[in-house]
Each structure stands twice: as C-alpha cells, then as structure tokens.
Design an enzyme around this catalytic site. Structure first.
Site, PDB file in Angstrom:
ATOM      1  N   ASP A  62       0.859  -1.194   0.000  1.00 48.37           N
ATOM      2  CA  ASP A  62       0.000   0.000   0.000  1.00 48.37           C
ATOM      3  C   ASP A  62       0.891   1.239   0.000  1.00 48.37           C
ATOM      4  O   ASP A  62       1.891   1.313   0.701  1.00 48.37           O
ATOM      5  CB  ASP A  62      -0.910  -0.015   1.236  1.00 48.37           C
ATOM      6  CG  ASP A  62      -2.046   0.978   1.121  1.00 48.37           C
ATOM      7  OD1 ASP A  62      -3.204   0.547   1.012  1.00 48.37           O
ATOM      8  OD2 ASP A  62      -1.774   2.210   1.123  1.00 48.37           O
ATOM      9  N   ASN A  71     -12.800  -3.329   2.454  1.00 52.97           N
ATOM     10  CA  ASN A  71     -13.748  -2.216   2.509  1.00 52.97           C
ATOM     11  C   ASN A  71     -14.623  -2.269   1.260  1.00 52.97           C
ATOM     12  O   ASN A  71     -14.115  -2.437   0.146  1.00 52.97           O
ATOM     13  CB  ASN A  71     -12.998  -0.883   2.567  1.00 52.97           C
ATOM     14  CG  ASN A  71     -12.185  -0.743   3.837  1.00 52.97           C
ATOM     15  OD1 ASN A  71     -12.622  -1.137   4.900  1.00 52.97           O
ATOM     16  ND2 ASN A  71     -10.989  -0.189   3.718  1.00 52.97           N
ATOM     17  N   HIS A 125     -11.968  -1.356  -7.160  1.00 50.32           N
ATOM     18  CA  HIS A 125     -11.464  -2.636  -7.695  1.00 50.32           C
ATOM     19  C   HIS A 125     -11.218  -3.487  -6.460  1.00 50.32           C
ATOM     20  O   HIS A 125     -10.501  -3.043  -5.539  1.00 50.32           O
ATOM     21  CB  HIS A 125     -10.169  -2.410  -8.488  1.00 50.32           C
ATOM     22  CG  HIS A 125      -9.607  -3.674  -9.088  1.00 50.32           C
ATOM     23  ND1 HIS A 125      -9.525  -3.883 -10.452  1.00 50.32           N
ATOM     24  CD2 HIS A 125      -9.094  -4.797  -8.511  1.00 50.32           C
ATOM     25  CE1 HIS A 125      -8.992  -5.070 -10.694  1.00 50.32           C
ATOM     26  NE2 HIS A 125      -8.727  -5.649  -9.518  1.00 50.32           N
ATOM     27  N   HIS A 162     -10.064  -5.336  -3.431  1.00 57.44           N
ATOM     28  CA  HIS A 162      -8.744  -5.502  -2.812  1.00 57.44           C
ATOM     29  C   HIS A 162      -8.921  -5.931  -1.374  1.00 57.44           C
ATOM     30  O   HIS A 162      -9.795  -5.444  -0.677  1.00 57.44           O
ATOM     31  CB  HIS A 162      -7.909  -4.227  -2.895  1.00 57.44           C
ATOM     32  CG  HIS A 162      -8.603  -2.976  -2.438  1.00 57.44           C
ATOM     33  ND1 HIS A 162      -9.570  -2.359  -3.199  1.00 57.44           N
ATOM     34  CD2 HIS A 162      -8.477  -2.255  -1.308  1.00 57.44           C
ATOM     35  CE1 HIS A 162     -10.015  -1.282  -2.551  1.00 57.44           C
ATOM     36  NE2 HIS A 162      -9.374  -1.201  -1.393  1.00 57.44           N
ATOM     37  N   HIS A 165      -6.949  -5.844   2.142  1.00 56.28           N
ATOM     38  CA  HIS A 165      -5.813  -5.281   2.877  1.00 56.28           C
ATOM     39  C   HIS A 165      -5.301  -6.369   3.820  1.00 56.28           C
ATOM     40  O   HIS A 165      -6.096  -6.965   4.559  1.00 56.28           O
ATOM     41  CB  HIS A 165      -6.245  -4.108   3.760  1.00 56.28           C
ATOM     42  CG  HIS A 165      -6.789  -2.919   3.038  1.00 56.28           C
ATOM     43  ND1 HIS A 165      -6.085  -1.741   2.885  1.00 56.28           N
ATOM     44  CD2 HIS A 165      -7.990  -2.703   2.458  1.00 56.28           C
ATOM     45  CE1 HIS A 165      -6.833  -0.853   2.245  1.00 56.28           C
ATOM     46  NE2 HIS A 165      -7.995  -1.410   1.970  1.00 56.28           N
TER      47      HIS A 165
HETATM   48  P1  5GP Z   1      -9.827   1.358   0.306  1.00 55.29           P
HETATM   49  O1  5GP Z   1     -10.120   2.586   1.113  1.00 55.29           O
HETATM   50  O2  5GP Z   1     -10.419   1.440  -1.069  1.00 55.29           O
HETATM   51  O3  5GP Z   1     -10.143   0.095   1.025  1.00 55.29           O
HETATM   52  O4  5GP Z   1      -8.251   1.322   0.163  1.00 55.29           O
HETATM   53  C1  5GP Z   1      -7.545   1.806  -0.930  1.00 55.29           C
HETATM   54  C2  5GP Z   1      -6.073   1.718  -0.579  1.00 55.29           C
HETATM   55  O5  5GP Z   1      -5.332   1.915  -1.766  1.00 55.29           O
HETATM   56  C3  5GP Z   1      -5.602   2.771   0.435  1.00 55.29           C
HETATM   57  O6  5GP Z   1      -5.050   2.114   1.569  1.00 55.29           O
HETATM   58  C4  5GP Z   1      -4.573   3.579  -0.332  1.00 55.29           C
HETATM   59  O7  5GP Z   1      -3.471   3.971   0.452  1.00 55.29           O
HETATM   60  C5  5GP Z   1      -4.156   2.628  -1.447  1.00 55.29           C
HETATM   61  N1  5GP Z   1      -3.729   3.278  -2.665  1.00 55.29           N
HETATM   62  C6  5GP Z   1      -4.363   4.300  -3.303  1.00 55.29           C
HETATM   63  N2  5GP Z   1      -3.691   4.642  -4.412  1.00 55.29           N
HETATM   64  C7  5GP Z   1      -2.625   3.804  -4.480  1.00 55.29           C
HETATM   65  C8  5GP Z   1      -1.544   3.667  -5.423  1.00 55.29           C
HETATM   66  O8  5GP Z   1      -1.445   4.380  -6.422  1.00 55.29           O
HETATM   67  N3  5GP Z   1      -0.630   2.707  -5.170  1.00 55.29           N
HETATM   68  C9  5GP Z   1      -0.712   1.894  -4.084  1.00 55.29           C
HETATM   69  N4  5GP Z   1       0.249   0.973  -3.919  1.00 55.29           N
HETATM   70  N5  5GP Z   1      -1.712   1.985  -3.172  1.00 55.29           N
HETATM   71  C10 5GP Z   1      -2.651   2.939  -3.390  1.00 55.29           C
END
Ligand code: 5GP
Length: 126
Positions: A35, A97, A108, A110, A112
């Site tokens: 991340d 999430n 998309h 994912h 964590h």
């Molecule tokens: P969500 O809130 O959708 O569950 O988590 C998205 C995650 O993607 C966040 O923890 C954020 O830090 C990570 N993220 C967003 N943009 C990028 C990126 O360009 N590269 C990487 N490696 N992680 C990203």
C-alpha cells in the site's frame, strides 16, 4: 442495480502498468503489492487481475480458477510475511472495505493485509 467497473481506476492502471507498484507476489490471476500509504508496518493489498468491483461481484462472476488463485495468493502473502499464528507469527488483519458504508476508496476488489503491530479495535464505536 448492477455494478459498472471503472477501467480507469488506480488499480486498473497498476495492472496495465501505467503506474508503478511495489509487487510482493504475482500469479496468473492476482497481484499483491505494498500500500502506498501504509497504516501498519506491513500493509499489503491483494487484488484479482480481472475487472471486479468488490468481493460479491468477484465471487458471482469470476471463474473457479480465479477465485482459488486469489485466495491462495492471500494465504501465500500471509505466510511470506511470517504473519500466520500457526507459524509463530503475531497475526494480522484482513479487510475488504466495500461500498459507501465500507468506505471503499478504490473501486477494484482488494484485500488489505495489515500486520507488524497490534491493530487495536476493529472499528470505532463512535
Ligand atoms: P480502500 O479505502 O479502497 O479500502 O483502500 C484503498 C487503498 O489503496 C488505500 O489504503 C490507499 O493507500 C491505497 N492506494 C491508493 N492509491 C494507491 C496507489 O497508487 N498505489 C498503491 N500501492 N496503493 C494505493
């Protein structure tokens, strides 16, 4: 209401290699990478390579091969990072999430994988 996959979301761009990532593990159908804004000493995201918005969308539409590959990739990352309690690791948190109430930022699927410190209570009660 159906789900429309956004082919320009940030993880789609990572899969198209339009933006870089720090890959931890790559398989035929899945990618695990660090991340960009880690919330713990170990913070790895695992995504399927196919265009799936969330877990339900994935399970309902992916092939068995993709589903098995994704789940095994999650397991392999956990083992590779030595997080698994059965191997004396200190454990981890697995989060997906989803949607508005789940506060999903990237549309998309994912998972964590968070570890390397005590993660505290699961959600704020306030
Ligand atoms: P969500 O809130 O959708 O569950 O988590 C998205 C995650 O993607 C966040 O923890 C954020 O830090 C990570 N993220 C967003 N943009 C990028 C990126 O360009 N590269 C990487 N490696 N992680 C990203």
């Amino acid at each position: 209401m159906g789900l429309n996959y956004d082919f320009n979301n940030i993880f789609a761009k990572i899969l198209k290699k339009e933006i870089p990532n720090e890959t931890v593990l790559e398989t035929k159908h899945s990618l695990a990478f660090k991340d960009i804004n880690p919330a713990a000493p170990i913070h790895i995201l695992v995504i399927p390579k196919g265009p799936y918005v969330n877990y339900d969308h994935f399970i309902s539409n992916a092939t068995d091969e993709e589903i098995i590959d994704f789940n095994k990739t999650v397991k392999e990352v956990i083992e590779k990072q030595e997080l698994d309690p059965k191997s004396n690791g200190n454990g981890y948190r697995l989060i997906a999430n989803t949607g508005i109430n789940g506060v999903q930022e990237v549309p998309h699927l994912h998972f964590h994988i968070l570890g390397g410190k005590n993660m505290g209570f699961m959600v704020s009660k306030t």
